[in-house]
Design a protein around this motif. Structure first.
Motif, PDB file in Angstrom:
ATOM      1  N   ALA A   1       0.841  -1.204   0.000  1.00 41.53           N
ATOM      2  CA  ALA A   1       0.000   0.000   0.000  1.00 41.53           C
ATOM      3  C   ALA A   1       0.877   1.255   0.000  1.00 41.53           C
ATOM      4  N   GLY A   2       0.231   2.427  -0.006  1.00 39.36           N
ATOM      5  CA  GLY A   2       0.966   3.691  -0.098  1.00 39.36           C
ATOM      6  C   GLY A   2       1.510   4.147   1.245  1.00 39.36           C
ATOM      7  N   PRO A   3       2.205   5.293   1.238  1.00 37.73           N
ATOM      8  CA  PRO A   3       2.791   5.804   2.476  1.00 37.73           C
ATOM      9  C   PRO A   3       1.722   6.341   3.440  1.00 37.73           C
ATOM     10  N   THR A   4       2.144   6.589   4.658  1.00 37.34           N
ATOM     11  CA  THR A   4       1.269   7.125   5.704  1.00 37.34           C
ATOM     12  C   THR A   4       1.087   8.630   5.498  1.00 37.34           C
ATOM     13  N   ALA A   5      -0.153   9.087   5.396  1.00 37.71           N
ATOM     14  CA  ALA A   5      -0.402  10.528   5.266  1.00 37.71           C
ATOM     15  C   ALA A   5      -0.036  11.224   6.579  1.00 37.71           C
ATOM     16  N   PRO A   6       0.358  12.496   6.516  1.00 38.20           N
ATOM     17  CA  PRO A   6       0.761  13.190   7.747  1.00 38.20           C
ATOM     18  C   PRO A   6      -0.413  13.359   8.721  1.00 38.20           C
ATOM     19  N   PRO A   7      -0.094  13.509  10.011  1.00 37.40           N
ATOM     20  CA  PRO A   7      -1.169  13.612  11.007  1.00 37.40           C
ATOM     21  C   PRO A   7      -1.978  14.897  10.901  1.00 37.40           C
ATOM     22  N   ASP A   8      -1.385  15.939  10.328  1.00 39.35           N
ATOM     23  CA  ASP A   8      -1.990  17.280  10.337  1.00 39.35           C
ATOM     24  C   ASP A   8      -3.435  17.319   9.839  1.00 39.35           C
ATOM     25  N   GLY A   9      -3.778  16.482   8.859  1.00 43.37           N
ATOM     26  CA  GLY A   9      -5.111  16.556   8.255  1.00 43.37           C
ATOM     27  C   GLY A   9      -6.156  15.722   8.956  1.00 43.37           C
ATOM     28  N   LEU A  10      -5.764  14.957   9.981  1.00 38.08           N
ATOM     29  CA  LEU A  10      -6.685  13.968  10.570  1.00 38.08           C
ATOM     30  C   LEU A  10      -7.408  14.481  11.815  1.00 38.08           C
ATOM     31  N   TYR A  11      -8.713  14.257  11.840  1.00 43.47           N
ATOM     32  CA  TYR A  11      -9.569  14.666  12.961  1.00 43.47           C
ATOM     33  C   TYR A  11     -10.428  13.498  13.395  1.00 43.47           C
ATOM     34  N   LEU A  12     -10.424  13.194  14.684  1.00 42.69           N
ATOM     35  CA  LEU A  12     -11.424  12.280  15.244  1.00 42.69           C
ATOM     36  C   LEU A  12     -12.671  13.126  15.488  1.00 42.69           C
ATOM     37  N   THR A  13     -13.718  12.864  14.720  1.00 44.35           N
ATOM     38  CA  THR A  13     -14.874  13.778  14.750  1.00 44.35           C
ATOM     39  C   THR A  13     -16.024  13.280  15.617  1.00 44.35           C
ATOM     40  N   GLY A  14     -16.086  11.968  15.853  1.00 43.43           N
ATOM     41  CA  GLY A  14     -17.205  11.521  16.671  1.00 43.43           C
ATOM     42  C   GLY A  14     -17.109  10.060  17.059  1.00 43.43           C
ATOM     43  N   VAL A  15     -17.793   9.731  18.138  1.00 42.20           N
ATOM     44  CA  VAL A  15     -17.848   8.358  18.627  1.00 42.20           C
ATOM     45  C   VAL A  15     -19.311   8.045  18.897  1.00 42.20           C
ATOM     46  N   VAL A  16     -19.740   6.868  18.436  1.00 43.78           N
ATOM     47  CA  VAL A  16     -21.127   6.445  18.638  1.00 43.78           C
ATOM     48  C   VAL A  16     -21.160   5.390  19.725  1.00 43.78           C
ATOM     49  N   TYR A  17     -22.166   5.501  20.631  1.00 39.98           N
ATOM     50  CA  TYR A  17     -22.324   4.496  21.694  1.00 39.98           C
ATOM     51  C   TYR A  17     -23.691   3.837  21.594  1.00 39.98           C
TER      52      TYR A  17
END
Lengths: 245, 245
Positions: B229-245
């Motif tokens: 697979a391809g390389p790891t994208a940088p962390p800068d663009g990543l957001y944890l936006t929500g968690v469902v329970y």
């Protein structure tokens, strides 16, 4: 002597403002330094709007002259390289006729003011919005904004340091919209007085929190007295988004 | 021993990640320190997702216990006060039953990955997006993303350090949309492997720039080999936006 017109973006927080000053780094100073590093030329850069300390731009327009032929593409690449690590980016570059002037040729300017209106402070958008924790009524703010549209003496919304010859300005658009937690205020005019947008926003916020009836904004305008209007909103939420020629 | 469930936001750049570590400040460590400053209690905070260094959250969910009755409102106000000046904000607080567990009760997690795709670098959104200057074809990326939907062995997209017992995961959503300069990738699953979203994004970027045909992503998945697979994208663009329970 080709003339270049650039559309630039910057995060205003680290700068003392657009204009070169002795007390810190300025957007103008860093652009002029980048041009010097690129081609060894000492030149003056002129902007459509001389934004204050902490004010951002997504669509500031500037012009400057070089003493040799260089492609627009090369100017963009070289300046973006030499501007590092400052948060200034050259979005577009065009070669324009010698009579183009970023400030005096401008027919209109657009600003956006962003408010995040929620109980929790902002973390990700810090420095990029005005955080207001008391609930704001955006519809009341919009109703108040209508009183400011058109041609008026805007003395009540003018900074003491304003150098404009006349306080008469024509406000073409002042629109307040809300999406979830964010209130956006868009302002358009041929030109603005110093602090005019931030003083209008600071006044609309009083309406939004219910301290003022929307009609009081009309009275504040008619008073032609800075003390009659609300406080100056912080620079963090303000963006120069575009200039029309 | 009331248990509190909090939805929190943070700008990930200054942190070594969610988890407490010796080499710098962590989101977990600063939250635990704020709780200690608030009520003198040493407690452990548990998160739904242990985000890496530089990764942001708008909807991280955490839980912890206090040794006394305190209102949810007071917890929010006190923690936001004691978290200053760190870019962490408590968006909501609820008192929940003792069997609620931020990590083990979670039924789903949502991530957003933001790419700004334009020639000019980013100034205002620096640290908050992945700037990609080569033109990306978002439709091709979306076509490639479809190959990853559903239940698969995601070994090809798994970090070497991943501690999950099994590489089998079910990807419920992986959607690529473009608006002007910005490409947004939304990913939803019950849970993800370590670096899974960033490895998927880094691979989709190869498709977007035309280096890979969309179908090669299917082959990469089936190879069950990280090197496929391809390389790891940088962390800068990543957001944890929500968690469902």
């Amino acid at each position: 002597m080709p003339r270049f017109k650039l559309r630039i973006e910057y995060h205003g927080t680290p700068f003392v403002g657009w204009q070169r000053q002795d007390n810190g780094i300025s957007v103008q100073g860093e652009l002029e330094a980048a041009i010097f590093r690129f081609c060894g030329l000492e030149t003056t850069v002129t902007a459509a709007g001389r934004t204050d300390a902490g004010v951002h731009a997504t669509g500031q327009v500037i012009h400057f002259d070089l003493d040799r032929e260089v492609s627009a593409e090369r100017v963009q690449g070289a300046l973006n390289y030499h501007l590092k690590p400052h948060p200034i980016a050259v979005r577009t570059v065009e070669i324009v006729p010698d009579d183009f002037h970023a400030r005096f040729s401008a027919l209109g300017r657009s600003y956006l003011y962003r408010i995040v209106n929620r109980r929790a402070p902002v973390a990700i958008e810090r420095e990029r919005v005005w955080w207001v924790s008391v609930p704001l009524d955006a519809e009341a703010m919009q109703a108040a904004a209508r009183h400011l549209l058109g041609r008026h003496d805007f003395t009540s919304f003018r900074a003491a340091a304003c150098q404009a010859q006349s306080p008469d300005k024509t406000l073409d658009l002042l629109q307040v919209t809300r999406t979830d937690e964010e209130i956006r205020i868009v302002a358009e005019a041929r030109s603005f007085l110093h602090h005019q947008v931030r003083n209008m926003v600071g006044t609309l916020k009083l309406v939004g929190e219910g301290k003022w009836h929307p009609d009081r904004v009309k009275a504040a305008l008619e008073a032609r007295d800075r003390a009659a209007a609300g406080p100056t909103a912080p620079p963090d939420g303000l963006y120069l988004t575009g200039v029309v020629y």
